[in-house]
Design a protein around this motif. Structure first.
Motif, mmCIF file in Angstrom:
data_model
loop_
_atom_site.group_PDB
_atom_site.id
_atom_site.type_symbol
_atom_site.label_atom_id
_atom_site.label_comp_id
_atom_site.label_asym_id
_atom_site.label_seq_id
_atom_site.Cartn_x
_atom_site.Cartn_y
_atom_site.Cartn_z
ATOM 1 N N GLU A 55 0.851 -1.182 0.000
ATOM 2 C CA GLU A 55 0.000 0.000 0.000
ATOM 3 C C GLU A 55 0.887 1.231 0.000
ATOM 4 O OE1 GLU A 55 -2.985 1.132 -0.425
ATOM 5 O OE2 GLU A 55 -3.514 -0.910 -0.977
ATOM 6 N N GLY A 56 0.312 2.365 -0.351
ATOM 7 C CA GLY A 56 1.031 3.629 -0.280
ATOM 8 C C GLY A 56 0.057 4.692 0.179
ATOM 9 N N LEU A 57 0.314 5.252 1.355
ATOM 10 C CA LEU A 57 -0.561 6.311 1.867
ATOM 11 C C LEU A 57 0.316 7.363 2.530
ATOM 12 C CD1 LEU A 57 -2.409 5.038 5.079
ATOM 13 C CD2 LEU A 57 -0.763 3.630 3.883
ATOM 14 N N LYS A 58 -0.301 8.496 2.884
ATOM 15 C CA LYS A 58 0.505 9.584 3.420
ATOM 16 C C LYS A 58 -0.041 10.108 4.738
ATOM 17 C CE LYS A 58 2.555 11.868 -0.645
ATOM 18 N NZ LYS A 58 2.244 12.980 -1.584
ATOM 19 N N ALA A 59 0.890 10.593 5.578
ATOM 20 C CA ALA A 59 0.518 11.337 6.783
ATOM 21 C C ALA A 59 1.103 12.734 6.647
ATOM 22 C CB ALA A 59 1.069 10.652 8.026
ATOM 23 N N TYR A 60 0.324 13.719 7.064
ATOM 24 C CA TYR A 60 0.713 15.126 6.935
ATOM 25 C C TYR A 60 0.771 15.772 8.315
ATOM 26 C CZ TYR A 60 -0.692 14.425 2.094
ATOM 27 O OH TYR A 60 -0.810 13.948 0.811
ATOM 28 N N ARG A 61 1.638 16.761 8.458
ATOM 29 C CA ARG A 61 1.633 17.562 9.679
ATOM 30 C C ARG A 61 0.601 18.678 9.509
ATOM 31 N NH1 ARG A 61 4.541 17.885 13.930
ATOM 32 N NH2 ARG A 61 6.197 16.560 13.113
ATOM 33 N N HIS A 62 -0.309 18.771 10.468
ATOM 34 C CA HIS A 62 -1.344 19.797 10.406
ATOM 35 C C HIS A 62 -0.879 21.065 11.112
ATOM 36 C CE1 HIS A 62 -5.225 17.482 9.191
ATOM 37 N NE2 HIS A 62 -4.250 17.352 8.316
ATOM 38 N N PRO A 63 -1.549 22.197 10.817
ATOM 39 C CA PRO A 63 -1.125 23.468 11.422
ATOM 40 C C PRO A 63 -1.089 23.405 12.957
ATOM 41 C CG PRO A 63 -2.719 23.880 9.683
ATOM 42 C CD PRO A 63 -2.642 22.381 9.860
ATOM 43 N N ASP A 64 -1.944 22.585 13.573
ATOM 44 C CA ASP A 64 -1.954 22.496 15.041
ATOM 45 C C ASP A 64 -0.869 21.544 15.559
ATOM 46 O OD1 ASP A 64 -2.836 19.957 14.456
ATOM 47 O OD2 ASP A 64 -4.765 20.140 15.492
ATOM 48 N N ASP A 319 -5.329 20.922 0.353
ATOM 49 C CA ASP A 319 -5.782 21.712 1.511
ATOM 50 C C ASP A 319 -6.464 20.820 2.540
ATOM 51 O OD1 ASP A 319 -4.811 24.014 0.429
ATOM 52 O OD2 ASP A 319 -6.758 24.826 -0.180
ATOM 53 N N LEU A 320 -7.221 19.860 2.030
ATOM 54 C CA LEU A 320 -7.921 18.942 2.925
ATOM 55 C C LEU A 320 -6.912 18.022 3.643
ATOM 56 C CD1 LEU A 320 -11.140 17.383 1.554
ATOM 57 C CD2 LEU A 320 -9.799 16.250 3.309
ATOM 58 N N GLN A 321 -5.963 17.513 2.871
ATOM 59 C CA GLN A 321 -4.964 16.599 3.445
ATOM 60 C C GLN A 321 -4.102 17.323 4.480
ATOM 61 O OE1 GLN A 321 -3.282 15.511 -0.361
ATOM 62 N NE2 GLN A 321 -4.238 13.476 -0.290
ATOM 63 N N ALA A 322 -3.795 18.591 4.204
ATOM 64 C CA ALA A 322 -2.889 19.350 5.068
ATOM 65 C C ALA A 322 -3.620 20.010 6.238
ATOM 66 C CB ALA A 322 -2.159 20.399 4.243
ATOM 67 N N GLY A 323 -4.933 19.817 6.331
ATOM 68 C CA GLY A 323 -5.669 20.350 7.479
ATOM 69 C C GLY A 323 -6.045 21.811 7.344
ATOM 70 N N ILE A 324 -5.962 22.338 6.119
ATOM 71 C CA ILE A 324 -6.337 23.745 5.897
ATOM 72 C C ILE A 324 -7.837 23.824 5.594
ATOM 73 C CG2 ILE A 324 -5.988 25.730 4.336
ATOM 74 C CD1 ILE A 324 -3.044 24.551 4.036
ATOM 75 N N ALA A 325 -8.350 22.823 4.880
ATOM 76 C CA ALA A 325 -9.790 22.780 4.583
ATOM 77 C C ALA A 325 -10.449 21.754 5.501
ATOM 78 C CB ALA A 325 -10.005 22.412 3.126
ATOM 79 N N ASN A 326 -11.764 21.902 5.633
ATOM 80 C CA ASN A 326 -12.551 21.044 6.499
ATOM 81 C C ASN A 326 -12.625 19.601 5.992
ATOM 82 O OD1 ASN A 326 -14.043 20.691 8.712
ATOM 83 N ND2 ASN A 326 -15.658 22.154 8.136
ATOM 84 N N ASP A 327 -12.455 18.649 6.899
ATOM 85 C CA ASP A 327 -12.518 17.216 6.544
ATOM 86 C C ASP A 327 -13.971 16.754 6.563
ATOM 87 O OD1 ASP A 327 -12.009 14.491 6.188
ATOM 88 O OD2 ASP A 327 -11.620 14.177 8.328
#
Ligand SMILES: *Cc1c(COP(=O)(O)O)cnc(C)c1O
Length: 335
Positions: A55-64, A319-327
């Motif tokens: 599998e290949g998936l990603k984790a992102y650091r969010h602004p918080d 934006d969604l992945q990075a936590g800038i837009a609403n999930d």
């Protein structure tokens, strides 16, 4: 770590990985081990008969400051389906989920600022030491999760891709296209290398056997024509990308008409001039296609540049992945 995101994609790893073994009856406890070696019997089933999926998936650091995994459960589910298709024991979803979360927690400080990310590579292999099992499944297996620090694919600017349209051969054996298994990449490689040698400037091959437009070597294909987004309907011939699914949902939210259906090369070439085209996948998110090469002829897609709609859809997803837009679809697991 700042250095890491400038290295080629997939070459910088967290120092440890998590690993579990299946002995034919049960899975072992999960271990955390060094990520730079693996001990295998030379007769291990995977090395001879390609019993492997990933599998290949990603984790992102969010602004918080939290770490957010994108569509974790969908990737675990796909791994389970791949394992079943290959007669490998599917890693229990709770176990795999915990392996991923605990490992990310341990390497939390290595997760870079978005749009760079931590790429997560769960892998399952058949380990039975038997070269006599060419036509039988491996009774034992190993599952491990590697973490790789990856930069932004687009840090060098957005460059439109050139695709060679291959209208004879598919990339995968009949019915195996939806399985994320090593053999599919090995068997498509020759065609991709030949395409790049014969047509300088080609980035990828768009596999379209008998004119049926499917996908490239590691990404799904979509065409945007006016307010329509056209992409092949799910079947066994190609990989069911989670980025594809996410982009379709976002496009639907934005008012696009989604046409999941067959697209043949005649229609593709007829529509290309006033369309945008894009490739979707976890690594590159959404990449614009500027040129198609078909029967030796170059065909521009739209104005030959990366399309505005492609960029807007890409941005909405990032934006969604990075936590800038609403999930709003519940795609994110925060740890
Ligand atoms: C992984 C992959 C994709 C993209 O899948 P995502 O879930 O979007 O990353 C598309 N095609 C192939 C052949 C793949 O291996």
């Amino acid at each position: 770590m700042n250095q890491a995101i400038h290295q080629p994609f997939g070459t910088v790893f967290a120092p440890t990985m998590s690993l579990a073994r299946y002995d034919g009856e049960a899975w072992s406890a999960v271990e955390i081990v060094a990520s730079d070696r693996l001990e295998l019997h030379p007769a291990a089933h995977v090395l001879h008969y390609a019993s492997t999926c990933f599998e290949g998936l990603k984790a992102y650091r969010h602004p918080d400051g939290s770490v957010a995994v994108f569509r974790l459960n969908d990737h675990i589910k796909r791994m389970e389906n791949s394992a079943k298709a290959l007669s490998l024991p599917p890693p229990p979803s709770d176990m795999l989920e915990q392996m991923i979360i605990d490992l990310l927690d341990e390497h939390r400080s290595l997760v870079p600022e978005a749009p760079a990310a931590m790429y997560i590579r769960p892998t399952l292999i058949g380990t039975e030491p038997s070269i006599g099992k060419a036509a039988a499944p491996s009774s034992t297996a190993m599952c491990f999760v590697l973490l790789s620090i990856v930069g932004d694919y687009f840090s060098g600017g957005v460059r439109p891709l050139t695709l060679l349209v291959e209208d004879r051969f598919g990339r995968a054996a009949e019915g195996m296209g939806r399985v994320k298994t090593g053999a599919n990449y090995a068997s498509a490689l020759r065609m991709i290398i030949d395409a790049r040698e014969q047509h300088p400037g080609v980035d990828q091959v768009l596999f379209s056997p008998n004119g049926d437009v499917q996908e490239t070597g590691a990404a799904n294909f979509m065409l945007i024509n006016g307010d329509r987004l056209i992409t092949k309907a799910l079947d066994d011939s190609f990989l069911h990308g989670i980025t594809r699914d996410s982009i379709l949902q976002i496009a639907r939210d934005q008012g696009y008409r989604i046409e999941e259906r067959e697209l043949d090369t005649d229609e593709l070439l007829a529509l290309a001039g006033d369309s945008e085209a894009a490739l979707s996948g976890t690594a590159a998110v959404l990449s614009g296609v500027g040129t198609l090469i078909f029967s030796g002829e170059k065909v521009a897609v739209g104005n030959g540049k990366v399309g505005e709609k492609t960029l807007a859809l890409r941005q909405a997803l990032v934006d969604l992945q990075a936590g800038i837009a609403n999930d709003r679809h519940g795609w994110i697991t925060r740890i």
